[in-house]
Scaffold this motif. Structure first.
Motif, PDB file in Angstrom:
ATOM      1  N   LYS A  71       0.833  -1.208   0.000  1.00 49.19           N
ATOM      2  CA  LYS A  71       0.000   0.000   0.000  1.00 49.19           C
ATOM      3  C   LYS A  71       0.869   1.260   0.000  1.00 49.19           C
ATOM      4  O   LYS A  71       1.971   1.270   0.547  1.00 49.19           O
ATOM      5  N   CYS A  72       0.333   2.316  -0.612  1.00 45.36           N
ATOM      6  CA  CYS A  72       0.995   3.605  -0.637  1.00 45.36           C
ATOM      7  C   CYS A  72      -0.065   4.693  -0.740  1.00 45.36           C
ATOM      8  O   CYS A  72      -1.240   4.402  -0.952  1.00 45.36           O
ATOM      9  N   LYS A  73       0.332   5.937  -0.613  1.00 43.71           N
ATOM     10  CA  LYS A  73      -0.566   7.083  -0.769  1.00 43.71           C
ATOM     11  C   LYS A  73      -0.110   7.856  -1.992  1.00 43.71           C
ATOM     12  O   LYS A  73       0.936   8.483  -1.984  1.00 43.71           O
ATOM     13  N   SER A 126      -7.562   7.617  -1.795  1.00 46.08           N
ATOM     14  CA  SER A 126      -7.262   7.467  -0.377  1.00 46.08           C
ATOM     15  C   SER A 126      -6.147   6.460  -0.181  1.00 46.08           C
ATOM     16  O   SER A 126      -5.437   6.499   0.805  1.00 46.08           O
ATOM     17  N   SER A 127      -5.988   5.551  -1.133  1.00 41.71           N
ATOM     18  CA  SER A 127      -4.897   4.590  -1.036  1.00 41.71           C
ATOM     19  C   SER A 127      -4.544   4.104  -2.430  1.00 41.71           C
ATOM     20  O   SER A 127      -5.281   4.297  -3.388  1.00 41.71           O
ATOM     21  N   CYS A 176       3.377   4.534  -7.480  1.00 41.62           N
ATOM     22  CA  CYS A 176       2.244   4.413  -6.568  1.00 41.62           C
ATOM     23  C   CYS A 176       1.005   4.791  -7.355  1.00 41.62           C
ATOM     24  O   CYS A 176       0.790   5.959  -7.672  1.00 41.62           O
ATOM     25  N   GLY A 195      -3.170   4.763  -7.747  1.00 37.96           N
ATOM     26  CA  GLY A 195      -4.373   4.750  -6.922  1.00 37.96           C
ATOM     27  C   GLY A 195      -5.277   3.582  -7.216  1.00 37.96           C
ATOM     28  O   GLY A 195      -5.403   3.140  -8.351  1.00 37.96           O
ATOM     29  N   SER A 212     -11.090   8.316  -2.386  1.00 41.07           N
ATOM     30  CA  SER A 212     -11.298   8.674  -0.983  1.00 41.07           C
ATOM     31  C   SER A 212     -12.779   8.896  -0.700  1.00 41.07           C
ATOM     32  O   SER A 212     -13.584   9.131  -1.600  1.00 41.07           O
TER      33      SER A 212
END
Length: 85
Positions: free
Chosen positions: A40-42, A49-50, A62, A64, A68
């Motif tokens: 997982k990452c932002k 949201s993740s 990263c 999505g 969110s």
């Protein structure tokens, strides 16, 4: 050979490893240096949201995966949408 997409190891020729699910440098290890793939990452600058680290264009990014709660509440995207900036 034959367009199979497989890496062919030729002697001492060095090929740098890239994030693509293959053993590019012929050392028996796939995508070393990209061990975060799947974690997982932002995503920066995204409405997500993740996200998950994924291989994209031979690099680890990263990307999505979930919009969110505020994005869904605004009606601009649903949870199933990919989250753009």
């Amino acid at each position: 050979p034959g367009g199979s997409g497989a890496v062919v190891c030729l002697g001492d020729t060095y090929i740098p490893e890239v994030c693509n699910g293959k053993d590019d440098n012929c050392n028996g290890v796939t995508d070393e240096g990209f061990e975060l793939v799947g974690y997982k990452c932002k995503p920066v600058g995204s409405k997500c949201s993740s996200g998950l680290y994924q291989c994209s264009a031979n690099a680890m990014k990263c990307l999505g995966t979930l919009c969110s709660a505020s994005c869904v509440a605004s009606g601009s995207q649903t949870v199933a949408d990919t989250c753009g900036p």
